[in-house]
Enzyme design. Sequence first.
Site, short mmCIF file in Angstrom:
data_model
loop_
_atom_site.label_atom_id
_atom_site.label_comp_id
_atom_site.label_asym_id
_atom_site.label_seq_id
_atom_site.Cartn_x
_atom_site.Cartn_y
_atom_site.Cartn_z
N HIS A 65 0.83 -1.22 0.00
CA HIS A 65 0.00 0.00 0.00
C HIS A 65 0.85 1.25 0.00
O HIS A 65 1.87 1.33 0.70
CB HIS A 65 -1.03 -0.03 1.13
CG HIS A 65 -0.54 0.13 2.53
ND1 HIS A 65 -0.40 1.36 3.12
CD2 HIS A 65 -0.20 -0.77 3.48
CE1 HIS A 65 0.00 1.21 4.37
NE2 HIS A 65 0.15 -0.07 4.61
N ASP A 177 5.76 2.71 6.36
CA ASP A 177 4.48 1.98 6.39
C ASP A 177 3.55 2.67 5.39
O ASP A 177 2.91 3.67 5.73
CB ASP A 177 3.90 2.00 7.80
CG ASP A 177 2.53 1.35 7.89
OD1 ASP A 177 2.07 0.78 6.89
OD2 ASP A 177 1.92 1.44 8.96
N GLU A 209 -5.15 1.59 2.63
CA GLU A 209 -4.98 0.45 3.54
C GLU A 209 -5.16 0.89 4.98
O GLU A 209 -5.71 0.16 5.80
CB GLU A 209 -3.58 -0.17 3.34
CG GLU A 209 -3.37 -1.49 4.06
CD GLU A 209 -2.83 -1.35 5.49
OE1 GLU A 209 -2.71 -2.37 6.17
OE2 GLU A 209 -2.53 -0.22 5.93
N GLU A 210 -4.66 2.08 5.28
CA GLU A 210 -4.65 2.54 6.68
C GLU A 210 -6.04 2.82 7.24
O GLU A 210 -6.21 3.01 8.43
CB GLU A 210 -3.78 3.81 6.81
CG GLU A 210 -2.30 3.58 6.53
CD GLU A 210 -1.60 2.75 7.58
OE1 GLU A 210 -2.23 2.40 8.59
OE2 GLU A 210 -0.42 2.43 7.37
N ASP A 232 4.10 -5.79 3.56
CA ASP A 232 3.86 -4.67 4.48
C ASP A 232 5.04 -4.59 5.44
O ASP A 232 6.02 -5.31 5.28
CB ASP A 232 2.52 -4.87 5.22
CG ASP A 232 1.86 -3.54 5.59
OD1 ASP A 232 2.59 -2.58 5.91
OD2 ASP A 232 0.62 -3.46 5.57
ZN LIG Z 1 0.01 1.31 9.14
#
Ligand SMILES: [Zn+2]
Length: 355
Positions: A65, A177, A209-210, A232
């Site tokens: 992501h 991230d 994604e978050e 990830d």
């Molecule tokens: Zn995250």
Amino acid sequence: MNKKTKQFLADLINSISPSGYEAPVAKVWKAEAETFADTVSTDTHGNSHAVINPGGSPRVMFAGHYDEIGFQISYIDEKGFLWIQALGGWDPQIAQGQRVQISTKKGIIKGVIGKVAIHMQTPEQRKKVSQIKDLWVDIGAKDRKDAEKMVEIGDPLVIDSGFMEMANDIIVGRAFDDRAGAFVILEAARQLSKLNPKAEIHAVATVQEEIGLRGAITATYGVDPDIGIAVDVTFSTDHPNMADMMKCENKIELGKGPVIARGPNINAKLFDLLVKTAKAEKIPYQISAAPRGTGTDANAIQLNRSGVVAGLVSIPLRYMHSPCETIHLKDLEATAKLLAKTVEKITPRTNFVPF
Ligand SMILES: [Zn+2]
């Protein structure tokens, strides 16, 4: 890692692209993909796709992501201070006292997240944990009208903290991230473009994604892969104050290679193939137990349609969801190689029915 590749990584990190606002990072990612992929495109949700070996079989999807956590302006008060809401999971203690960059239609506006000075707080206030709703952003505006000339409701912002190199190949960035994953899947695709894979490979940089794996849901439905591997970041346990966690989590260290997840969210035969490949290629690796649906794109991938062969390979990271997300360069290289070498082995006859 060569200079050009490292610059690509830094450009990914320095893109201001919280969930729902991924256009800047998509531009960087796609420009790099276009240097080698057979096709590069963006779907209506904003996921970007780089395809290698179209027409091959089976169809393999990589997901990493490219959104990050951030904030959104939700209110401008009469004095010109901005009030914000979180995009993704924040520790509000980390956001206080930080410089921010607000992405507006006219360009980047700089600001700071303010807080009452320690001297001015009562003993009770000093003990209290702040909430996001207590935080405001100061852009130096004279009043609301002045602020509205610079920013609009809904504009996204991130902590002003870019790519930084430390000793021993340790690197720091606001959005590892999961720009680390978005980077790795493209590097794996690049390697596969020079190998001789049987599979059709879709490297997909996913959005949102978050805030609930939203891009992976739509991307996986669209690609309809036979096999999907999410890349990830995961929590390393090699820094202070992790003693409690160490009782129930496997030891995960920076620089010791990709973390291959094992558990119900993961196809057991794909897990075995990843481990076998790591051993054969002498790629260092670590293993973590994932006893439920993971909070990663691998969860959305596995549950697509009538089920997809899912894998999860993670890069060890310190200080997740902070402006100082810290990883090891060698882990990025090892993870890309593991993905490429694993997929190189997959043929239309590879059987992944778990039992
Ligand atoms: Zn995250």
